[in-house]
Design an enzyme around this catalytic site. Structure first.
Site, PDB file in Angstrom:
ATOM      1  N   PHE A  12       0.838  -1.205   0.000  1.00  0.00           N
ATOM      2  CA  PHE A  12       0.000   0.000   0.000  1.00  0.00           C
ATOM      3  C   PHE A  12       0.880   1.265   0.000  1.00  0.00           C
ATOM      4  O   PHE A  12       0.879   2.043  -0.962  1.00  0.00           O
ATOM      5  CB  PHE A  12      -0.935  -0.085   1.218  1.00  0.00           C
ATOM      6  CG  PHE A  12      -1.569   1.206   1.646  1.00  0.00           C
ATOM      7  CD1 PHE A  12      -2.162   2.053   0.722  1.00  0.00           C
ATOM      8  CD2 PHE A  12      -1.589   1.563   2.998  1.00  0.00           C
ATOM      9  CE1 PHE A  12      -2.761   3.251   1.135  1.00  0.00           C
ATOM     10  CE2 PHE A  12      -2.193   2.741   3.415  1.00  0.00           C
ATOM     11  CZ  PHE A  12      -2.765   3.589   2.484  1.00  0.00           C
ATOM     12  N   ASP A  32      10.253  -6.512  -3.456  1.00  0.00           N
ATOM     13  CA  ASP A  32       9.127  -7.040  -2.662  1.00  0.00           C
ATOM     14  C   ASP A  32       9.050  -8.546  -2.873  1.00  0.00           C
ATOM     15  O   ASP A  32       9.317  -9.026  -3.977  1.00  0.00           O
ATOM     16  CB  ASP A  32       7.818  -6.365  -3.136  1.00  0.00           C
ATOM     17  CG  ASP A  32       6.749  -6.368  -2.071  1.00  0.00           C
ATOM     18  OD1 ASP A  32       6.332  -7.479  -1.684  1.00  0.00           O
ATOM     19  OD2 ASP A  32       6.328  -5.289  -1.626  1.00  0.00           O
ATOM     20  N   VAL A  58      13.681  -9.446   1.440  1.00  0.00           N
ATOM     21  CA  VAL A  58      14.774  -8.600   1.945  1.00  0.00           C
ATOM     22  C   VAL A  58      15.379  -9.127   3.258  1.00  0.00           C
ATOM     23  O   VAL A  58      16.376  -8.578   3.731  1.00  0.00           O
ATOM     24  CB  VAL A  58      14.370  -7.110   2.090  1.00  0.00           C
ATOM     25  CG1 VAL A  58      13.946  -6.543   0.757  1.00  0.00           C
ATOM     26  CG2 VAL A  58      13.300  -6.911   3.134  1.00  0.00           C
ATOM     27  N   TYR A 146       5.362  -7.494  16.143  1.00  0.00           N
ATOM     28  CA  TYR A 146       5.439  -6.318  15.268  1.00  0.00           C
ATOM     29  C   TYR A 146       6.096  -5.153  16.015  1.00  0.00           C
ATOM     30  O   TYR A 146       7.058  -4.553  15.544  1.00  0.00           O
ATOM     31  CB  TYR A 146       4.030  -5.949  14.826  1.00  0.00           C
ATOM     32  CG  TYR A 146       3.942  -4.768  13.881  1.00  0.00           C
ATOM     33  CD1 TYR A 146       4.444  -4.853  12.582  1.00  0.00           C
ATOM     34  CD2 TYR A 146       3.329  -3.577  14.273  1.00  0.00           C
ATOM     35  CE1 TYR A 146       4.336  -3.779  11.699  1.00  0.00           C
ATOM     36  CE2 TYR A 146       3.214  -2.506  13.404  1.00  0.00           C
ATOM     37  CZ  TYR A 146       3.718  -2.605  12.112  1.00  0.00           C
ATOM     38  OH  TYR A 146       3.601  -1.534  11.248  1.00  0.00           O
ATOM     39  N   THR A 176      -2.623   5.108   8.517  1.00  0.00           N
ATOM     40  CA  THR A 176      -2.745   5.795   7.229  1.00  0.00           C
ATOM     41  C   THR A 176      -3.710   5.007   6.354  1.00  0.00           C
ATOM     42  O   THR A 176      -3.781   3.786   6.452  1.00  0.00           O
ATOM     43  CB  THR A 176      -1.361   5.893   6.566  1.00  0.00           C
ATOM     44  OG1 THR A 176      -0.517   6.633   7.457  1.00  0.00           O
ATOM     45  CG2 THR A 176      -1.410   6.610   5.235  1.00  0.00           C
TER      46      THR A 176
HETATM   47  P1  NAD Z   1       1.625  -3.619   3.085  1.00  0.00           P
HETATM   48  O1  NAD Z   1       1.440  -4.971   3.664  1.00  0.00           O
HETATM   49  O2  NAD Z   1       0.647  -3.130   2.074  1.00  0.00           O
HETATM   50  O3  NAD Z   1       3.072  -3.472   2.450  1.00  0.00           O
HETATM   51  C1  NAD Z   1       4.200  -4.134   2.954  1.00  0.00           C
HETATM   52  C2  NAD Z   1       4.955  -4.703   1.776  1.00  0.00           C
HETATM   53  O4  NAD Z   1       6.151  -5.346   2.246  1.00  0.00           O
HETATM   54  C3  NAD Z   1       4.154  -5.768   1.020  1.00  0.00           C
HETATM   55  O5  NAD Z   1       4.176  -5.489  -0.357  1.00  0.00           O
HETATM   56  C4  NAD Z   1       4.881  -7.070   1.336  1.00  0.00           C
HETATM   57  O6  NAD Z   1       4.760  -8.038   0.320  1.00  0.00           O
HETATM   58  C5  NAD Z   1       6.297  -6.563   1.546  1.00  0.00           C
HETATM   59  N1  NAD Z   1       7.125  -7.459   2.356  1.00  0.00           N
HETATM   60  C6  NAD Z   1       6.866  -7.956   3.592  1.00  0.00           C
HETATM   61  N2  NAD Z   1       7.892  -8.731   4.010  1.00  0.00           N
HETATM   62  C7  NAD Z   1       8.825  -8.695   3.027  1.00  0.00           C
HETATM   63  C8  NAD Z   1      10.108  -9.275   2.875  1.00  0.00           C
HETATM   64  N3  NAD Z   1      10.638 -10.065   3.812  1.00  0.00           N
HETATM   65  N4  NAD Z   1      10.806  -9.028   1.727  1.00  0.00           N
HETATM   66  C9  NAD Z   1      10.281  -8.234   0.755  1.00  0.00           C
HETATM   67  N5  NAD Z   1       9.072  -7.655   0.850  1.00  0.00           N
HETATM   68  C10 NAD Z   1       8.351  -7.887   1.970  1.00  0.00           C
HETATM   69  O7  NAD Z   1       1.697  -2.612   4.323  1.00  0.00           O
HETATM   70  P2  NAD Z   1       1.744  -1.012   4.339  1.00  0.00           P
HETATM   71  O8  NAD Z   1       0.559  -0.547   5.067  1.00  0.00           O
HETATM   72  O9  NAD Z   1       2.064  -0.474   2.999  1.00  0.00           O
HETATM   73  O10 NAD Z   1       3.013  -0.786   5.286  1.00  0.00           O
HETATM   74  C11 NAD Z   1       4.295  -0.472   4.761  1.00  0.00           C
HETATM   75  C12 NAD Z   1       5.253  -0.155   5.890  1.00  0.00           C
HETATM   76  O11 NAD Z   1       4.774   0.956   6.644  1.00  0.00           O
HETATM   77  C13 NAD Z   1       5.441  -1.307   6.875  1.00  0.00           C
HETATM   78  O12 NAD Z   1       6.798  -1.343   7.265  1.00  0.00           O
HETATM   79  C14 NAD Z   1       4.572  -0.910   8.040  1.00  0.00           C
HETATM   80  O13 NAD Z   1       5.045  -1.446   9.241  1.00  0.00           O
HETATM   81  C15 NAD Z   1       4.669   0.600   8.005  1.00  0.00           C
HETATM   82  N6  NAD Z   1       3.505   1.248   8.627  1.00  0.00           N
HETATM   83  C16 NAD Z   1       2.309   1.312   7.974  1.00  0.00           C
HETATM   84  C17 NAD Z   1       1.227   1.938   8.597  1.00  0.00           C
HETATM   85  C18 NAD Z   1      -0.103   2.098   7.902  1.00  0.00           C
HETATM   86  O14 NAD Z   1      -0.995   2.750   8.467  1.00  0.00           O
HETATM   87  N7  NAD Z   1      -0.308   1.578   6.720  1.00  0.00           N
HETATM   88  C19 NAD Z   1       1.368   2.458   9.887  1.00  0.00           C
HETATM   89  C20 NAD Z   1       2.601   2.336  10.523  1.00  0.00           C
HETATM   90  C21 NAD Z   1       3.665   1.750   9.877  1.00  0.00           C
END
Ligand code: NAD
Length: 319
Positions: A12, A32, A58, A146, A176
């Protein structure tokens, strides 16, 4: 042309960051393993010569050919439904994953920005939460995988900054929302909209008096962009401080979607934070940043996105 690696690029937030850096004229490398992401979030970038996609975990050694100016580490399961299902991968990407990114940054002499989270504050005893607050986290509770991965990630990043002199930035992201969230990721906003679209009642966990604050994705991306280009290495909260109770939020969604369904109540899960609101004084002072998109506007755009998804998406289970 500046070159940037974005881990979690198919997710996202990662995909919106890819769009932003493409727009700014960067060469973008998205990496990814698609464990929670979706390649369709990036398909529109595939024809561009300044975009690359690497299908890679990663938590394993990372190799990228050529120079790199910046690394954004966003790879991590992010919603409770995801990280409770894949707890070990969550801990690994927050520890081995960041170690790999920091090592790569040293070799390439790149600046690293990591996605941390409001969850480092746990179930906070201070409201709203400033960056100086150390948090109230249960390391062995279900959410510990987490929260502690993200706390470790911050510690590791700061150690590379102080010990190796690496240029690092830490963003603590608060809830978000926006297009490309998954309807079935278990977070309250897509959960409510999904229920409304399927004609189901909206489920509130607890009595609905717990509060959340929601930041629209474009505002977050702007904050991250400014932080990356700033010279500030300590954590910065980015989020929208406008708070709403979950009960009021359910009512907003009912009004927005025009559903005739009602609200039903279920028991609150363990360790669910009762209140979550960022103190954004630092972002205002250092980055001259504050959110611009109102909840009404952001929700309308997000609802339009969900409404136009193929019908089968509405009925997909989380796993
Ligand atoms: P998401 O799940 O949509 O995106 C995370 C991405 O990371 C995915 O595409 C997933 O396939 C990839 N991924 C996970 N493990 C992986 C690995 N080992 N190697 C390669 N790719 C990997 O989540 P998001 O909401 O887009 O969150 C993105 C980041 O922002 C995360 O680190 C999350 O902790 C942080 N975050 C998001 C929010 C929010 O409100 N969305 C809030 C706080 C923190």
């Amino acid at each position: 042309m500046k070159r940037i690696l974005i881990t979690g690029g198919a997710g996202f937030l990662g995909s919106h960051l890819c769009d932003r850096f493409i727009k700014e004229g960067y060469h973008v490398i998205a990496m990814d393993n698609l464990i929670t992401g979706d390649i369709r979030n990036l398909e529109h970038l595939f024809p561009l010569s300044n975009f690359e996609f690497h299908h890679h975990d990663v938590s394993q050694f990372i190799h990228v050919a050529g120079e790199l100016d910046y690394i954004l580490h966003f790879a991590s399961p992010a919603s409770p439904i995801d990280y409770l299902k894949i707890p070990i991968q969550t801990l690994k990407v927050g520890s081995l994953g960041i170690h790999n990114c920091l090592g790569l940054a040293r070799v390439k002499n790149a600046r690293v920005l990591i996605a941390s989270t409001s969850e480092v504050y746990g179930d906070p005893t201070v409201h709203p939460q400033p960056e100086e607050y150390w948090g109230n986290v249960n390391p062995v509770g279900p959410r510990g995988v987490y929260d502690e991965a993200k706390r470790f990630q911050e510690a590791m990043t700061m150690a590379y900054h102080t010990y190796h002199g690496l240029e690092t930035r830490i963003v603590r992201i608060f809830n978000t929302y926006g297009p490309r969230m998954r309807l079935n990721d278990g977070r309250v906003l897509p959960a409510f909209i999904g229920q409304a679209l399927r004609g189901e009642d909206l489920t509130i966990f607890g009595d609905g008096s717990q509060t959340r604050s929601f930041c629209y994705v474009d505002d977050l991306v702007e904050g991250i962009y400014r932080l990356l280009l700033s010279d500030y290495p300590s954590p910065v909260n980015i989020g929208n401080p406008v708070e709403i109770t979950i009960k009021e939020f359910a009512e907003e969604i009912i009004k927005l979607t025009g559903t005739s369904q009602q609200v039903v109540y279920k028991p609150l899960p363990t360790d669910d934070p009762k209140q979550r609101q960022p103190n954004i004084s630092k972002a205002k002072a250092i980055l001259d940043w504050e959110p611009k998109v109102s909840r009404a506007e952001g929700l309308r755009i997000t609802y339009d996105y969900f409404k136009n998804l193929p019908e089968e998406e509405l009925y997909k289970a989380a796993y």
